[in-house]
Design an enzyme around this catalytic site. Sequence first.
Site, PDB file in Angstrom:
ATOM      1  N   ASN A   9       0.694  -1.227   0.407  1.00  0.00           N
ATOM      2  CA  ASN A   9       0.093  -0.154   0.192  1.00  0.00           C
ATOM      3  C   ASN A   9       0.936   1.302   0.044  1.00  0.00           C
ATOM      4  O   ASN A   9       1.858   1.295   0.738  1.00  0.00           O
ATOM      5  CB  ASN A   9      -1.259  -0.510   1.004  1.00  0.00           C
ATOM      6  CG  ASN A   9      -2.082   0.836   1.095  1.00  0.00           C
ATOM      7  OD1 ASN A   9      -1.741   2.010   0.154  1.00  0.00           O
ATOM      8  ND2 ASN A   9      -3.186   1.403   2.173  1.00  0.00           N
ATOM      9  N   ARG A  92      -2.962  -2.232  -3.633  1.00  0.00           N
ATOM     10  CA  ARG A  92      -3.472  -1.391  -3.281  1.00  0.00           C
ATOM     11  C   ARG A  92      -3.635  -0.151  -5.006  1.00  0.00           C
ATOM     12  O   ARG A  92      -2.770   0.790  -4.223  1.00  0.00           O
ATOM     13  CB  ARG A  92      -4.190  -0.960  -1.691  1.00  0.00           C
ATOM     14  CG  ARG A  92      -5.047   0.435  -1.616  1.00  0.00           C
ATOM     15  CD  ARG A  92      -5.067   0.499  -0.437  1.00  0.00           C
ATOM     16  NE  ARG A  92      -6.499   1.023  -0.240  1.00  0.00           N
ATOM     17  CZ  ARG A  92      -6.773   2.206   0.900  1.00  0.00           C
ATOM     18  NH1 ARG A  92      -5.927   1.967   1.936  1.00  0.00           N
ATOM     19  NH2 ARG A  92      -8.249   2.473   1.203  1.00  0.00           N
ATOM     20  N   HIS A 180     -12.513   3.211  -1.046  1.00  0.00           N
ATOM     21  CA  HIS A 180     -12.635   2.917   0.195  1.00  0.00           C
ATOM     22  C   HIS A 180     -13.152   1.152  -0.068  1.00  0.00           C
ATOM     23  O   HIS A 180     -14.106   0.621   0.115  1.00  0.00           O
ATOM     24  CB  HIS A 180     -13.187   3.172   1.158  1.00  0.00           C
ATOM     25  CG  HIS A 180     -12.386   4.332   2.286  1.00  0.00           C
ATOM     26  ND1 HIS A 180     -12.876   5.249   2.381  1.00  0.00           N
ATOM     27  CD2 HIS A 180     -11.321   3.683   3.020  1.00  0.00           C
ATOM     28  CE1 HIS A 180     -12.365   5.885   3.031  1.00  0.00           C
ATOM     29  NE2 HIS A 180     -10.841   5.377   2.572  1.00  0.00           N
ATOM     30  N   ARG A 240      -9.544  16.691   5.085  1.00  0.00           N
ATOM     31  CA  ARG A 240     -10.564  16.605   4.339  1.00  0.00           C
ATOM     32  C   ARG A 240     -11.986  17.333   4.689  1.00  0.00           C
ATOM     33  O   ARG A 240     -12.189  16.387   5.309  1.00  0.00           O
ATOM     34  CB  ARG A 240     -10.860  15.578   2.952  1.00  0.00           C
ATOM     35  CG  ARG A 240      -9.369  14.869   2.662  1.00  0.00           C
ATOM     36  CD  ARG A 240      -9.351  13.799   1.822  1.00  0.00           C
ATOM     37  NE  ARG A 240      -8.692  12.851   3.031  1.00  0.00           N
ATOM     38  CZ  ARG A 240      -8.437  11.316   2.316  1.00  0.00           C
ATOM     39  NH1 ARG A 240      -8.796  11.153   1.361  1.00  0.00           N
ATOM     40  NH2 ARG A 240      -8.083  11.132   2.758  1.00  0.00           N
ATOM     41  N   GLU A 378      -8.323  -4.553   4.668  1.00  0.00           N
ATOM     42  CA  GLU A 378      -7.864  -4.928   3.383  1.00  0.00           C
ATOM     43  C   GLU A 378      -6.650  -5.605   2.543  1.00  0.00           C
ATOM     44  O   GLU A 378      -6.845  -5.660   1.453  1.00  0.00           O
ATOM     45  CB  GLU A 378      -7.536  -3.080   3.046  1.00  0.00           C
ATOM     46  CG  GLU A 378      -9.371  -1.648   2.947  1.00  0.00           C
ATOM     47  CD  GLU A 378      -8.663  -0.951   3.288  1.00  0.00           C
ATOM     48  OE1 GLU A 378      -7.956  -0.516   4.400  1.00  0.00           O
ATOM     49  OE2 GLU A 378      -9.468   0.326   2.613  1.00  0.00           O
TER      50      GLU A 378
END
Length: 393
Positions: A9, A92, A180, A240, A378
């Site tokens: 990742n 990823r 996601h 964010r 994940e």
Amino acid sequence: MSDGILVINAGSSSIKFSLYVGKKDGSLQLSSKGLVEGIGVAPSFQAKGPDGSPLAEKQWGKEVDRTALLGHLLEWIEVHLGDVELKAAGHRVVHGGRLYSAPMRVDDAVFKELQKLIPLAPLHQPHNLAAIEAITKLHPKLPQVACFDTAFHRSHDKLASGFALPRFLLDEGVQRYGFHGLSYEYIAKRLRQLAPEVARGRVVVCHLGSGASMCAIANGVSVASSMGFTALDGLPMGTRPGQLDPGVVLYLLQEKNMTAKEIETLLYQKSGLLGISGISNDMRVLMESQDPHAREAVDYFVYRIGRELGSLAAALGGLDAVVFTAGIGERSAEIRAAVIRQAAWLGLALDEAANHTGEGRISSAEASCSAWVIPTDEELMIATHSLEVLGKV
Ligand code: ADP
């Protein structure tokens, strides 16, 4: 000899990795995980065992390029693997665009397609692809698999993925993608194992980490997401803003004379929980703080989750269950309780004791809409996909 799968990742300043070993029964077991951080400054490397025990550490006093750092990681892995053979690297990759609705083995053609998507995710995609490129250089024969954060949402219909913009923009791919996806796919799979009757229903999953989004899932299929064209939309996040009137961007450009780059920094790095509180992007710090701005940031986070929950319940035509996952979703009983209290109108009701235990079903017996905490994984999803893709070639 058993098979090893490396999961990567790669972000702008760090590369996280997990190493899995295939067991005889077909399952995957975590063998080690770790990261290289401080890329571009003074990088450091650390690896841990599955129980968190330290396995290795290294510190560089100067800037070292990404390929050399990945080279160090691969060297360490080769030694650490012993008699396990590395079969693939699964990555990823944030954006698969409209083309990829499933993980793909990366060849030259796929790589070129993924490069075309850089403008859609300029802060993530280049780093994801740089890691693939570096491993190709270092280990040309190692199969590499790209697993996309957008793929799980390719099931959205035209309405859920649309924007009311001129046709030429829609035609070139300006639409809602949702992100996601690897986390949501994992949760949908776990929910099928934990409570198959719930998984067949209308479920909203709240992925509440430093990046946060929500996803509406009907019978295991994603139908809508709070995130849109980029990972800026929807919920407020660590740094964010989440949902924002595009008029604010025009105001910053025209009245504040900000450049596009400055606005990008403001929206990706200075807004969200950090922006409102002026203190931190870390939920734990805000929850412990007595500062009213910290409280306001937490309250706004909860309020926006409630607004999205109503919107996603509408997209599903009703709601049977809510699942909480990721850093805040898995660990903050207080945030979960506040969300559930606020959503009582949807039939949610809390089992206080279960919420404090923090795993499995946390709604009371009389709730018509159940609530769950399910830890996400994940990396395991990427390793599983990588094995599946290899099996098909
Ligand atoms: P990432 O998106 O980086 O993978 P995580 O899923 O690890 O993020 O979530 C990070 C967020 O989880 C941070 O805001 C952190 O403050 C928050 N968090 C972790 N533990 C707790 C806790 N016990 N209570 C509240 N928030 C927590």
